[in-house]
Scaffold this active site. Structure first.
Site, short mmCIF file in Angstrom:
data_model
loop_
_atom_site.label_atom_id
_atom_site.label_comp_id
_atom_site.label_asym_id
_atom_site.label_seq_id
_atom_site.Cartn_x
_atom_site.Cartn_y
_atom_site.Cartn_z
N GLY A 146 -37.81 -25.13 25.12
CA GLY A 146 -37.61 -25.64 23.76
C GLY A 146 -38.38 -24.84 22.71
O GLY A 146 -37.98 -24.81 21.55
N ALA A 198 -40.26 -28.09 25.66
CA ALA A 198 -40.17 -29.54 25.49
C ALA A 198 -41.20 -30.16 26.43
O ALA A 198 -41.60 -29.53 27.44
CB ALA A 198 -38.77 -30.01 25.84
N GLU A 251 -36.22 -21.95 22.02
CA GLU A 251 -35.06 -22.47 21.28
C GLU A 251 -35.42 -22.69 19.80
O GLU A 251 -34.63 -22.40 18.90
CB GLU A 251 -34.57 -23.77 21.94
CG GLU A 251 -33.93 -23.45 23.28
CD GLU A 251 -33.62 -24.66 24.13
OE1 GLU A 251 -34.51 -25.50 24.34
OE2 GLU A 251 -32.47 -24.77 24.60
N GLU A 307 -36.40 -23.50 32.37
CA GLU A 307 -35.81 -24.81 32.68
C GLU A 307 -35.28 -24.90 34.11
O GLU A 307 -35.43 -25.92 34.77
CB GLU A 307 -34.65 -25.11 31.71
CG GLU A 307 -35.11 -25.60 30.36
CD GLU A 307 -35.37 -24.48 29.36
OE1 GLU A 307 -35.53 -23.32 29.79
OE2 GLU A 307 -35.41 -24.77 28.16
#
Ligand code: CAA
Length: 260
Positions: A111, A66, A114, A134
């Site tokens: 992300g 992300a 993911e 993260e």
């Protein structure tokens, strides 16, 4: 629809969706997530598309996570909303009736991993590096990673990856069952297209129902999962494709499926 950050190419029933912002290693900002949601929704409705390949532009990354620069100034409320937006994309991939193959051509972090984990399976290049960094940013995975990774490889290995934030290479990802196969970088897309073409060539109703049974069955107890499988199995006997597939076998010819 035109997209600023995505390229979509469709040939022979297979759509290749490339996240195309290599300058930021294809990081997922709100705009990219919004475009992904629209594009995947459209691909799912497009009858000419039987399978989708998801990959990243450039030689370095599938998706490096992300967008940290966008997240850096978010409030708790904005962070929550951003997490839900990312989760919506992941859930959409899982709910699509068509299989989605992730072709992980480089970094798949946070992300990005993911996104790959939300796909139906992952092929990787020898250059792939996957992980959940993260915790090194003071946060935790927020686009479904804690759930999907632990379900895929079990809590112990998922705990190690998520708590240390360390990346693993393609070989270890293969050994741990995160990726199905590893290929040379210049072979990856061709191999993903081969798999997608194999899927596009069979009865897509059977594929769609099998995807539904696997995805939903994983959220049920075994007996409920068996019951759910039996009802979907039964419904397929009401389709032309079942009649055609079995007749073609008996008559020793190739089946011509109509998705009816
Ligand atoms: N967000 C925003 N920008 C990113 C990014 C990300 N996740 N990853 C890379 N970039 C940008 C870099 O800032 C850099 O831009 P500038 O040139 O403008 O500085 C550009 O992409 C190239 O990156 P690097 O110069 O860092 O390339 P590198 O080869 O030296 O390192 C890397 C590559 C190891 C992947 C490194 O870029 C990196 O560590 N990226 C961040 C990975 C990460 O922490 N991802 C998880 C994000 S959090 C998350 O995803 C939360 C969630 O679960 C929803």
């Amino acid at each position: 629809m035109e997209f600023k950050n995505l390229l979509i190419e469709t040939a022979d029933g297979v759509a290749t969706l490339t996240i195309n912002s290599p300058r930021t290693l294809n990081a997922l900002n709100s705009e990219v997530l919004g475009e992904l949601e629209c594009a995947l929704f459209e691909l799912n409705l497009n009858d000419a598309v039987k399978a989708v390949i998801l990959t990243g532009a450039g030689e370095k990354a599938f998706v490096a996570g992300a967008d940290i620069k966008e997240m850096a100034t978010m409030t708790a409320h904005e962070g929550h909303r951003f997490g839900l937006k990312g989760q919506r994309v992941m859930m959409l991939i899982e709910k699509m009736t068509k299989p989605v193959i992730a072709a992980v051509n480089g970094y798949a972090l946070g992300g990005g991993l993911e996104l790959a984990l939300a796909c139906d399976f992952i092929y990787a290049s020898t250059r792939a590096k996957v992980g959940f960094p993260e915790v090194t940013l003071g946060i935790m995975p927020g686009f479904g990673g804690t759930q999907n990774l632990a379900r895929l490889i079990g809590p112990n290995r998922a705990n190690e990856m998520i708590f240390t934030g360390k990346m693993i290479d393609a070989e270890k990802a293969l050994a741990w069952g995160i990726v199905n196969e590893v290929f040379a970088p210049d072979e990856l897309l061709a191999k993903a297209r081969e798999a997608a073409a194999a899927i596009a060539g069979v009865g897509t109703l059977g594929v769609a129902y099998a995807k539904d049974a696997i995805a939903n069955g994983l959220n049920m107890g075994k007996e409920d999962g068996f019951r759910y499988e039996a009802s979907l199995f039964g419904v397929l006997f009401a389709t032309d494709d079942q009649k055609e597939g079995m007749a073609a076998f008996v008559e020793k010819r190739k089946a011509v499926f109509t998705e009816k």
